[in-house]
Design a protein around this motif. Structure first.
Motif, short mmCIF file in Angstrom:
data_model
loop_
_atom_site.label_atom_id
_atom_site.label_comp_id
_atom_site.label_asym_id
_atom_site.label_seq_id
_atom_site.Cartn_x
_atom_site.Cartn_y
_atom_site.Cartn_z
N ILE A 14 0.85 -1.19 0.00
CA ILE A 14 0.00 0.00 0.00
C ILE A 14 0.89 1.23 0.00
O ILE A 14 1.81 1.34 0.81
CB ILE A 14 -0.93 0.02 1.22
N CYS A 15 0.60 2.13 -0.91
CA CYS A 15 1.30 3.42 -0.97
C CYS A 15 0.31 4.51 -0.57
O CYS A 15 -0.78 4.60 -1.14
CB CYS A 15 1.85 3.68 -2.36
N THR A 16 0.66 5.31 0.45
CA THR A 16 -0.24 6.34 0.95
C THR A 16 0.39 7.72 0.82
O THR A 16 1.56 7.91 1.16
CB THR A 16 -0.61 6.08 2.42
N GLY A 17 -0.40 8.68 0.34
CA GLY A 17 0.04 10.06 0.24
C GLY A 17 -0.81 10.92 1.14
O GLY A 17 -2.04 10.84 1.12
N SER A 18 -0.16 11.74 1.96
CA SER A 18 -0.87 12.52 2.98
C SER A 18 -0.62 14.01 2.80
O SER A 18 0.36 14.44 2.17
CB SER A 18 -0.40 12.09 4.37
N MET A 19 -1.52 14.78 3.39
CA MET A 19 -1.35 16.23 3.37
C MET A 19 -0.25 16.69 4.33
O MET A 19 0.03 17.89 4.42
CB MET A 19 -2.68 16.92 3.70
N ASP A 20 0.42 15.73 5.02
CA ASP A 20 1.60 16.07 5.80
C ASP A 20 2.85 16.15 4.93
O ASP A 20 3.95 16.39 5.44
CB ASP A 20 1.80 15.09 6.96
N GLY A 21 2.69 15.91 3.61
CA GLY A 21 3.81 15.99 2.68
C GLY A 21 4.62 14.72 2.58
O GLY A 21 5.64 14.70 1.88
N MET A 22 4.17 13.66 3.22
CA MET A 22 4.92 12.41 3.23
C MET A 22 4.24 11.36 2.36
O MET A 22 3.02 11.30 2.26
CB MET A 22 5.04 11.86 4.66
#
Length: 238
Positions: free
Chosen positions: A204-212
């Motif tokens: 699973i690849c996750t993109g967050s609004m924390d920039g990570m």
């Protein structure tokens, strides 16, 4: 006339579908980039659009509905897409969709943190309400589904892994924590754990609004009970 919120393609029909906050969906022919139709789809901004292999189109909106559209192939009138059914989502805006074509299940993630799902019927475009996946504390912002897995990302900064059992029920197998902001996008695909032949799993690849951007490896075992059972997870920060 407003930001584009979602895209999907039907390569067999040579069409790109674009959904917009202007409450419309446009169908574009890929070969010459011509706009074939503007569908006045919803009464509120549209957040997600998904097209199935058989040409059935699904749209999700802030008007708390998912709509199912069937394309009338060869129709020469001005409205080649016809509304088949409107699926209510219990008065909560629907922010994201995921279609598991293999299992015949459509998932819709809402701002109240619930994931509603509908089961494919005997006829094209026919759907029966299946139930609710409950666990997230805030809005569902992204979803994906493949095999027996459903993966959801939320504004509560967590990712949940749901496993569909043989009887159609869903269990939350894991809650992935590690981000410090809402999960805005994700991608997932199945994998095998090479050091244990009895384990399946997924990446699973996750993109967050924390920039990570985080990459998670999930290991599951099918030994203890029917379905899959989580045995471990780990992530790499990118």
């Amino acid at each position: 006339m407003a930001p584009i919120s979602s895209l999907d393609t039907s390569l067999s029909d040579d069409i790109i579908y674009s959904a917009s906050l202007d409450r419309t969906v446009k169908a574009w022919r890929i070969s010459d980039l011509k706009c074939l139709e503007t569908i006045q789809a919803h009464s509120a901004p549209i957040n997600a659009v998904v097209v199935a292999d058989n040409g059935v189109l699904y749209t999700a909106s802030d008007d708390a509905t998912v709509k199912v559209w069937r394309r009338n192939f060869g129709n020469t009138n001005s409205c080649p897409h016809a509304l088949t059914v409107t699926l209510p989502a219990k008065s909560s805006p629907v922010k994201t969709l995921a279609l598991n074509a293999e299992a015949g299940v459509l998932y819709g993630g809402c701002t109240d943190g619930y994931i509603h799902y509908w089961l494919k019927g005997w006829f094209s475009g026919q759907l029966q309400y299946g139930g609710i996946l409950q666990g997230h504390l805030h809005a569902i912002l992204c979803l994906t589904s493949f095999g027996n897995f459903v993966v959801s990302g939320s504004a509560d900064s967590t990712v949940r892994i749901w496993i569909r059992q043989q009887d159609g029920e869903h269990n939350c197998a894991a809650v992935l924590k590690g981000h410090r902001g809402p999960i805005r996008s994700l991608a997932a695909f199945p994998c095998r754990v090479v050091d244990d032949g009895d384990q399946d799993g997924c990446i699973i690849c996750t993109g967050s609004m924390d920039g990570m951007l985080k990459l998670w490896r999930i290991s599951c075992s099918s030994k203890p009970a029917p379905g899959l059972n989580l045995v471990g997870s780990e992530y790499i920060e990118l």
